[in-house]
Design a protein around this motif. Sequence first.
Motif, PDB file in Angstrom:
ATOM      1  N   SER A 182       3.472  -0.771   3.592  1.00 50.34           N
ATOM      2  CA  SER A 182       2.226  -0.453   4.281  1.00 50.34           C
ATOM      3  C   SER A 182       1.124  -1.452   3.932  1.00 50.34           C
ATOM      4  O   SER A 182       0.397  -1.924   4.812  1.00 50.34           O
ATOM      5  N   ILE A 183       1.013  -1.793   2.661  1.00 50.87           N
ATOM      6  CA  ILE A 183       0.013  -2.776   2.241  1.00 50.87           C
ATOM      7  C   ILE A 183       0.329  -4.136   2.848  1.00 50.87           C
ATOM      8  O   ILE A 183      -0.563  -4.837   3.325  1.00 50.87           O
ATOM      9  N   GLY A 184       1.602  -4.508   2.855  1.00 51.27           N
ATOM     10  CA  GLY A 184       2.007  -5.781   3.441  1.00 51.27           C
ATOM     11  C   GLY A 184       1.701  -5.859   4.921  1.00 51.27           C
ATOM     12  O   GLY A 184       1.212  -6.875   5.416  1.00 51.27           O
ATOM     13  N   ARG A 185       1.963  -4.761   5.644  1.00 50.66           N
ATOM     14  CA  ARG A 185       1.673  -4.742   7.084  1.00 50.66           C
ATOM     15  C   ARG A 185       0.176  -4.906   7.324  1.00 50.66           C
ATOM     16  O   ARG A 185      -0.246  -5.636   8.229  1.00 50.66           O
ATOM     17  N   THR A 186      -0.640  -4.267   6.514  1.00 50.65           N
ATOM     18  CA  THR A 186      -2.092  -4.385   6.648  1.00 50.65           C
ATOM     19  C   THR A 186      -2.538  -5.820   6.407  1.00 50.65           C
ATOM     20  O   THR A 186      -3.378  -6.352   7.154  1.00 50.65           O
TER      21      THR A 186
ATOM     22  N   GLY B  34       1.115 -10.817   2.781  1.00 51.79           N
ATOM     23  CA  GLY B  34       1.613  -9.632   3.477  1.00 51.79           C
ATOM     24  C   GLY B  34       3.100  -9.699   3.748  1.00 51.79           C
ATOM     25  O   GLY B  34       3.817  -8.702   3.590  1.00 51.79           O
ATOM     26  N   LEU B  35       3.584 -10.874   4.144  1.00 53.10           N
ATOM     27  CA  LEU B  35       5.023 -11.027   4.389  1.00 53.10           C
ATOM     28  C   LEU B  35       5.830 -10.877   3.103  1.00 53.10           C
ATOM     29  O   LEU B  35       6.903 -10.268   3.095  1.00 53.10           O
ATOM     30  N   ILE B  36       5.300 -11.397   2.006  1.00 57.20           N
ATOM     31  CA  ILE B  36       5.986 -11.246   0.718  1.00 57.20           C
ATOM     32  C   ILE B  36       6.045  -9.775   0.321  1.00 57.20           C
ATOM     33  O   ILE B  36       7.092  -9.276  -0.106  1.00 57.20           O
ATOM     34  N   LEU B  37       4.927  -9.061   0.458  1.00 55.70           N
ATOM     35  CA  LEU B  37       4.911  -7.644   0.089  1.00 55.70           C
ATOM     36  C   LEU B  37       5.814  -6.808   0.979  1.00 55.70           C
ATOM     37  O   LEU B  37       6.414  -5.834   0.531  1.00 55.70           O
TER      38      LEU B  37
END
Length: 97
Positions: free
Chosen positions: A68-72, A20-23
């Motif tokens: 948004s995907i990374g935050r999820t 998630g942090l990378i995204l």
Amino acid sequence: MPPAPQSSPLLIGAALLGAGLILRNWQPSALSLPEPPDVPHRDSGWQKAARRTRDVFARVLPGNMTGSIGRTLVIMGAGLVLIRLLDMAVDDQEALF
């Protein structure tokens, strides 16, 4: 099937958190929404309704989908790690993992 090791929720949670942090940091321009132009609109009828509906949806969506995907994934990973750590603090008969 053998039982999963007790550290697997921690490892999976850490992997989700890292992904998630990378995204969230990597935001390719191909997944960015374009900025609306500052020109007067000359449409009417159905075209005007379609444009206004599109503009409302564009305001709700994130500027870049990977954010948004990374935050999820960060929320899911942190939640899984937190649940496992709290699970280690409770009685063995009450443990979820």
